[in-house]
Design a protein around this motif. Structure first.
Motif, PDB file in Angstrom:
ATOM      1  N   LEU A  20       0.943   6.014   6.657  1.00 37.26           N
ATOM      2  CA  LEU A  20      -0.137   5.894   5.676  1.00 37.26           C
ATOM      3  C   LEU A  20      -0.960   7.177   5.589  1.00 37.26           C
ATOM      4  N   THR A  21      -1.275   7.776   6.749  1.00 36.34           N
ATOM      5  CA  THR A  21      -2.073   9.008   6.728  1.00 36.34           C
ATOM      6  C   THR A  21      -1.302  10.125   6.042  1.00 36.34           C
ATOM      7  N   GLY A  22      -0.019  10.222   6.317  1.00 39.55           N
ATOM      8  CA  GLY A  22       0.789  11.263   5.674  1.00 39.55           C
ATOM      9  C   GLY A  22       0.808  11.112   4.164  1.00 39.55           C
ATOM     10  N   LEU A  23       1.003   9.892   3.700  1.00 44.46           N
ATOM     11  CA  LEU A  23       1.018   9.657   2.252  1.00 44.46           C
ATOM     12  C   LEU A  23      -0.353   9.902   1.630  1.00 44.46           C
ATOM     13  N   TYR A  24      -1.392   9.455   2.310  1.00 45.76           N
ATOM     14  CA  TYR A  24      -2.751   9.626   1.795  1.00 45.76           C
ATOM     15  C   TYR A  24      -3.120  11.109   1.724  1.00 45.76           C
ATOM     16  N   ARG A  25      -2.784  11.861   2.744  1.00 40.58           N
ATOM     17  CA  ARG A  25      -3.057  13.305   2.739  1.00 40.58           C
ATOM     18  C   ARG A  25      -2.272  14.009   1.638  1.00 40.58           C
TER      19      ARG A  25
ATOM     20  N   GLU B  85      -4.807   2.787 -13.155  1.00 38.09           N
ATOM     21  CA  GLU B  85      -4.434   1.419 -12.790  1.00 38.09           C
ATOM     22  C   GLU B  85      -3.906   1.362 -11.349  1.00 38.09           C
ATOM     23  N   LEU B  86      -3.053   2.319 -10.994  1.00 40.19           N
ATOM     24  CA  LEU B  86      -2.532   2.363  -9.634  1.00 40.19           C
ATOM     25  C   LEU B  86      -3.640   2.625  -8.616  1.00 40.19           C
ATOM     26  N   ASP B  87      -4.594   3.446  -8.983  1.00 43.41           N
ATOM     27  CA  ASP B  87      -5.697   3.746  -8.081  1.00 43.41           C
ATOM     28  C   ASP B  87      -6.540   2.500  -7.819  1.00 43.41           C
ATOM     29  N   LYS B  88      -6.750   1.700  -8.855  1.00 37.90           N
ATOM     30  CA  LYS B  88      -7.469   0.426  -8.679  1.00 37.90           C
ATOM     31  C   LYS B  88      -6.687  -0.502  -7.751  1.00 37.90           C
ATOM     32  N   GLU B  89      -5.377  -0.522  -7.941  1.00 41.52           N
ATOM     33  CA  GLU B  89      -4.520  -1.358  -7.098  1.00 41.52           C
ATOM     34  C   GLU B  89      -4.565  -0.885  -5.642  1.00 41.52           C
ATOM     35  N   ARG B  90      -4.537   0.429  -5.446  1.00 39.17           N
ATOM     36  CA  ARG B  90      -4.611   0.977  -4.087  1.00 39.17           C
ATOM     37  C   ARG B  90      -5.933   0.606  -3.430  1.00 39.17           C
ATOM     38  N   ALA B  91      -7.018   0.702  -4.180  1.00 41.02           N
ATOM     39  CA  ALA B  91      -8.335   0.336  -3.651  1.00 41.02           C
ATOM     40  C   ALA B  91      -8.352  -1.138  -3.244  1.00 41.02           C
ATOM     41  N   LYS B  92      -7.698  -1.963  -4.044  1.00 42.24           N
ATOM     42  CA  LYS B  92      -7.621  -3.392  -3.727  1.00 42.24           C
ATOM     43  C   LYS B  92      -6.868  -3.610  -2.408  1.00 42.24           C
ATOM     44  N   PHE B  93      -5.776  -2.877  -2.220  1.00 47.80           N
ATOM     45  CA  PHE B  93      -5.020  -3.008  -0.975  1.00 47.80           C
ATOM     46  C   PHE B  93      -5.810  -2.493   0.221  1.00 47.80           C
TER      47      PHE B  93
ATOM     48  N   CYS C  29       0.840  -1.202   0.000  1.00 45.18           N
ATOM     49  CA  CYS C  29       0.000   0.000   0.000  1.00 45.18           C
ATOM     50  C   CYS C  29       0.879   1.258   0.000  1.00 45.18           C
ATOM     51  N   ILE C  30       1.922   1.253   0.801  1.00 41.00           N
ATOM     52  CA  ILE C  30       2.856   2.384   0.828  1.00 41.00           C
ATOM     53  C   ILE C  30       3.526   2.559  -0.532  1.00 41.00           C
ATOM     54  N   ALA C  31       3.925   1.454  -1.137  1.00 38.40           N
ATOM     55  CA  ALA C  31       4.568   1.529  -2.454  1.00 38.40           C
ATOM     56  C   ALA C  31       3.617   2.122  -3.489  1.00 38.40           C
ATOM     57  N   VAL C  32       2.368   1.700  -3.478  1.00 41.56           N
ATOM     58  CA  VAL C  32       1.387   2.211  -4.441  1.00 41.56           C
ATOM     59  C   VAL C  32       1.109   3.688  -4.188  1.00 41.56           C
ATOM     60  N   LEU C  33       0.957   4.081  -2.934  1.00 45.57           N
ATOM     61  CA  LEU C  33       0.729   5.495  -2.621  1.00 45.57           C
ATOM     62  C   LEU C  33       1.897   6.354  -3.096  1.00 45.57           C
TER      63      LEU C  33
END
Length: 165
Positions: A97-102, A57-65, A8-12
């Motif tokens: 995760l919150t830092g990357l997501y923000r 594609e990455l967004d779909k992968e992130r949603a999957k994670f 998840c971190i890698a995808v973000l």
């Protein structure tokens, strides 16, 4: 759970990198339009479309994670937002995760603002050109005609002027 967290971190991080490339490409598209460099414009639009497809594609992968993280933390993946999902994670992992997501959300917002500004600029140009054409050709009363003399809808999206007034 650690493996899903790392993925998840890698995808973000990859999404953040692509967002930066999208923003850079958007700026280049705007510059090409301002400079009326239509070859550069088409190249940049093509590049932007490719990056956009990669991002989807990455967004779909992130949603999957996120769904996998939800199942591992005991949350319902469909009805739970991101922050509720990671609330059960250890502090360090949650902060990362919150830092990357923000950061991702902020950069996405920045792209939306840039895009809205560019669209507003193009709309203003369309209004100016339309007003000019009405003033320059008052006999047409704002209408355009085909080669056969049939009235055309004044669609300014694809209008290119090859003269400077």
């Amino acid at each position: 759970m650690q493996e899903v967290y790392n993925q998840c971190i890698a995808v973000l991080n990859q999404e953040i990198e692509l967002i930066d490339r999208i923003l850079e490409s958007q700026i280049m598209v705007r510059r090409a339009v301002l400079a009326r460099s239509w070859t550069d414009f088409e190249d940049r639009i093509g590049s932007l479309q490719k990056i956009g497809a990669e991002f989807e594609e990455l967004d779909k992968e992130r949603a999957k994670f996120f769904v996998q993280l939800a199942s591992e933390t005991g949350e319902n993946a469909d009805g739970t937002d991101f922050y509720a999902l990671i609330a059960r994670m250890p502090d360090l992992e949650r902060k990362i995760l919150t830092g990357l997501y923000r950061k991702l959300k902020f950069k996405t917002f920045k792209i939306q603002v840039e895009n809205d500004n560019f669209i507003h600029y193009l709309e203003e140009i369309r209004v100016i050109v339309s007003g000019f054409l009405e003033a320059a050709f008052p006999d047409r009363k704002g209408k355009l005609y085909s080669r056969n003399g049939a009235p055309l809808h004044a669609d300014m999206r694809s209008m290119v002027l090859n003269r400077q007034f």
